[in-house]
Design an enzyme around this catalytic site. Structure first.
Site: not given
Ligand SMILES: [Zn+2]
Length: 139
Positions: A100, A102
């Protein structure tokens, strides 16, 4: 069978999210912790552990969406800056074992969190040797 991580559950619709973008490969949504207003996460729908193990084409698609969200943060949300970051492995602060990125809009200096880079022990690191080691692996 290994238990599914929270992001796989979001992809599967088992956990709701505030969706920002979705196509066949990528999902972007608001991070529930909202380090700052608009803090977003961009993930591949297929599970990969982190940035270091994701295939190039998927990584590029994820980074493309991260860039576009960062542009919106500046243009529309009025952010003065954006941090785009990804952690690989627990030692680097990775808390969910699903790649992931950010995207964290920054409105004021020091708000939300700080990335502090302190000068390390460069005098005691053999720079030519470490450069040579990394360089030869990149060939
Ligand atoms: Zn996953």
């Amino acid at each position: 069978m290994k238990e599914m991580d929270v992001f796989c559950k979001i992809v599967n619709g088992e956990i709701p999210c505030y969706k920002l973008f979705e196509d066949n490969d990528v999902l972007a949504f608001l991070d529930i912790s909202q380090v700052t207003k608009g803090h977003a996460l961009v993930i591949p729908k297929v599970h990969y552990d982190n940035f270091l193990s994701v295939p190039h084409d998927i990584m590029h698609k994820v980074m493309d969406v991260a860039q576009r969200i960062g542009q919106v943060d500046i243009k529309i949300l009025g952010a003065k800056g954006v941090n785009i970051l990804t952690n690989c492995y627990e030692a680097a602060g990775q808390s969910v074992n699903h790649f992931h990125v950010h995207v964290i809009p920054r409105y004021a200096e020091g708000e939300g969190f700080a990335i502090e880079m302190k000068a390390g022990d460069a005098e005691n690191i053999n720079l030519p040797a470490i450069a040579s080691t990394i360089k030869s692996e990149l060939k």
